[in-house]
Enzyme design. Structure first.
Site, PDB file in Angstrom:
ATOM      1  N   GLU A   1     -22.293 -27.755 -67.532  1.00 54.23           N
ATOM      2  CA  GLU A   1     -22.960 -26.499 -67.154  1.00 54.23           C
ATOM      3  C   GLU A   1     -23.892 -26.644 -65.949  1.00 54.23           C
ATOM      4  O   GLU A   1     -24.922 -25.973 -65.878  1.00 54.23           O
ATOM      5  CB  GLU A   1     -23.709 -25.889 -68.349  1.00 54.23           C
ATOM      6  CG  GLU A   1     -22.761 -25.311 -69.384  1.00 54.23           C
ATOM      7  CD  GLU A   1     -23.301 -24.093 -70.127  1.00 54.23           C
ATOM      8  OE1 GLU A   1     -24.246 -23.447 -69.649  1.00 54.23           O
ATOM      9  OE2 GLU A   1     -22.755 -23.785 -71.195  1.00 54.23           O
TER      10      GLU A   1
ATOM     11  N   HIS B   1     -29.510 -27.216 -75.208  1.00 55.66           N
ATOM     12  CA  HIS B   1     -28.832 -28.277 -75.967  1.00 55.66           C
ATOM     13  C   HIS B   1     -29.708 -29.522 -75.942  1.00 55.66           C
ATOM     14  O   HIS B   1     -30.513 -29.698 -75.019  1.00 55.66           O
ATOM     15  CB  HIS B   1     -27.498 -28.650 -75.302  1.00 55.66           C
ATOM     16  CG  HIS B   1     -26.408 -27.643 -75.513  1.00 55.66           C
ATOM     17  ND1 HIS B   1     -25.230 -27.956 -76.126  1.00 55.66           N
ATOM     18  CD2 HIS B   1     -26.316 -26.341 -75.171  1.00 55.66           C
ATOM     19  CE1 HIS B   1     -24.449 -26.885 -76.156  1.00 55.66           C
ATOM     20  NE2 HIS B   1     -25.082 -25.887 -75.576  1.00 55.66           N
TER      21      HIS B   1
END
Lengths: 430, 430
Positions: free
Chosen positions: B49, B272
């Site tokens: 990402e 995360h």
């Protein structure tokens, strides 16, 4: 002492020209192709342009006893057109669809709709692990002004990377298909020099076929003569390539092509000529001396990857220009869309008919949607071209390291010292 | 006698949540991530990402001395989001973009626009050839009604096929990334069972991190609590997997995760948690006893591929229904398009305003174009699902052969006798 026991491997490759309702005499030709394959009993037949699954299923049924193992590769909108028929058990299959493959709006070329790809089947041949590749690259519609050259170079790069990285455990490697490139074209040199694959035509002991191994010839009933200009005699764009391993040495004993017309038949099998190669597999307990050691010189690899990188860079500039055009188209659509809205607030005195305003609305939406979609398309193409360029640079750096002989040793590389990096022959500006 | 010299390999993996103008505190977090990487000096850092190339270039510049070797994988419209930072020389890179990755019209999910992929870098680590994979699979937006399950299963299949076929020459294999799957989810079992990759979390000698190795936790400033329901404590969807070879035995000595908040900082690195694995590489001149011999039982592989094939079949039915709907939409657009044309030939007595007719024209064209594009999209999805099903059947047949022990010998397979083929546990109707 090395023990060598030669085995034979007969490989067939044909672009079947199987576009339903467009290619002439399709049904009859598939009947003929089926008869030929059944009679010849090759070990492996690699077919391209089998665009219709019905045609594949027809062949599969017809050849169920002579070629009990098949795989039909499916990708894109229409399919990949790639099919494999094998006498030997297919253990596994893998498909890599090329990231660049023309443009969806080029309807008369249509390559985009067929998801051009390279298919790999892993076949157990007489106890040997054979990696067999079948592929079909983007067509060349104009040699003088080849707008698809960067696409074909990217495809060649992806093909060689796929072969390099998936053939490592193979005893024998065979690649067959329609590369849509002349023997000395850049993509072809790139593929051969970076994979070590050898061209059966140049390697064969005996050859029986069209002059210079041509697979598109003037003497074929279905060939449009103007497509061959300026190569009146024909061109060679279909290939069977091969590579051995440390366990097996490979040799092309004979190569043949069809020659246009077929005995007792009123027309040829396809607009391409078929290839049949008979390969000798010389097993050896210690064949390091033959091996796959025919890899071309590092300097040759360097030169060809530098040349390819220049084409990719040029493709990048062209695609960036196309993306800018798509952006302008989107804005035009957006601005024009205001027009019917403005008209709705004006007194109904203008002379436009209903249909004119309707048409205007439709045109605006079409422009807007087309512009936006083309923008997305070219943006993704730019990503692919940049990725390819980066990969080529990595390979080039790696080759440079080999050339200068200053390969980093494990312990010295681990300190991450940048000054130990090899100097790249080309760097991209960031 | 085997000689073993343990070396260490420190691998880092983090989904950076780097969506510019959407992810909170992006710039500050990249600054923190850069500091962390610079301080920790891992051998390899695998990031997901990193959607913006500017952010990648920021990290590249910041880490130019600690991680002199990088690769940023580019694909799709936005990019793959995948980046590798390495202390060791990257010799080669290869990208495989997944064939199925959501739908372009699901704008609020947006996975389609990021060309989700698996990237491979080949790294020379202390004289060993390490194949390092980084990937990010399609997100799971609803566990109860997961419309993307077939897409994720196809991605898992393509991932395992890619790893299986490109890792053959590697001394060590490492895969890191956001798999968007719980540890016992089908795709995860499929990947592990068919590649022999082992999960560092279950294999580690010591673990320091969130409970049960969770990488999405309630105790993270950026996590939306409702996204975790019904797993209030958290879920584990980020992984570091590993596999040795005949030359090198691999062992995970320690694994750690970040735990939400960061000391002396007001917020975490990402939504995360980051993973860090310390792997011991035990070289051996004859380590066949360790090797990569942890491949799961054939029966387990059979079961899981059968289960996956059922999901793909279901996905195929759903996609065929979607294609039918797209076809109906196209015809509706075509029929409606006749309306403004008919109105043009009618006497101008109706009370429709210009803008109404304009709007009608625009709607018709939109319907027609959308229907046609969706038809193309779903047709290509069907091709991918069928190809995956075929490949799964081949693998299943191959496993069946191993299970029944009736592996065809070279000489018997060459006669192509179909009755010697193993019976497949499932056959597709044609």
């Amino acid at each position: 002492m090395a023990t060598e026991r030669p085995d034979k491997l007969r490989v067939f490759s044909l672009n079947c020209w199987g576009i339903r309702f467009f290619s002439q005499l399709c049904t009859q030709r598939y009947e003929m192709i089926g008869e030929l394959l059944d009679r010849e009993q090759h070990d492996i037949a690699l077919l391209q342009e089998v665009w219709s699954e019905r045609d594949f299923l027809f062949l599969k049924k017809k050849l169920s006893s002579s070629y009990p193992h098949t795989h039909y590769f499916k990708s894109g909108v229409i399919g990949s057109g790639l099919a494999v028929f094998s006498r030997h058990r297919i253990q596994d299959a893998l498909l890599y669809q090329y990231s660049l493959n023309g443009y969806p709006y080029m309807l008369r070329h249509g390559d985009w709709f067929g998801g051009k790809a390279v298919g790999l089947v892993i076949v157990d041949i007489l106890g040997l692990k054979a990696h067999v590749y079948v592929t079909h690259l983007h067509a060349e519609y104009s040699r003088a002004q080849d707008e698809y050259l960067p696409h074909r170079i990217v495809q060649s790069w992806e093909l060689l990377q796929f072969v390099r990285h998936t053939s490592c455990g193979a005893d024998v490697v065979v690649l067959g298909g329609d590369l849509n490139m002349h023997p000395q074209d850049l993509g072809n040199r790139l593929l051969r020099s970076h994979t070590g694959l050898r061209d059966c035509y140049t390697e064969t002991d005996t050859f029986d076929g069209c002059e210079d191994g041509h697979t598109l010839i003037a003497n074929n009933h279905f060939t449009k003569k103007q497509d061959l200009i300026p190569f009146e005699k024909g061109i060679r764009i279909d290939y069977i390539l091969m590579k051995g391993s440390q366990r097996v040495n490979m040799k092309c004993e004979s190569l043949s092509t069809t020659k246009g017309s077929v005995a007792d038949k009123p027309f040829p099998y396809s607009d391409h000529e078929a290839l049949t190669a008979e390969l000798a597999l010389l097993r050896s307990e210690d064949s390091k001396q033959h091996g796959s050691g025919n890899t071309p010189a590092v300097s040759e690899q360097m030169d060809v990857v530098t040349e390819a990188c220049a084409v990719v860079k040029e493709g990048l500039c062209q695609t960036e220009a196309l993306r800018d055009k798509a952006m302008r188209l989107t804005f035009s659509g957006l601005l024009l869309l205001l027009l019917p809205l403005v008209m709705a607030f004006l007194p109904c005195s203008c002379s436009c008919s209903f249909s004119t305003v309707g048409l205007l609305g439709a045109v605006c939406i079409s422009l807007l949607l087309s512009g936006a979609l083309l923008y997305l398309l070219f943006t993704s193409h730019i990503k692919v071209l940049k990725e390819t360029e980066d990969q080529m640079m990595l390979t080039s750096n790696d080759l440079q390291t080999k050339l200068t002989g200053c390969r980093l040793s494990g312990s010295s590389s681990s300190n991450g010292s940048p000054e130990l990096q090899p100097r790249s022959p080309f760097k991209r500006e960031e």
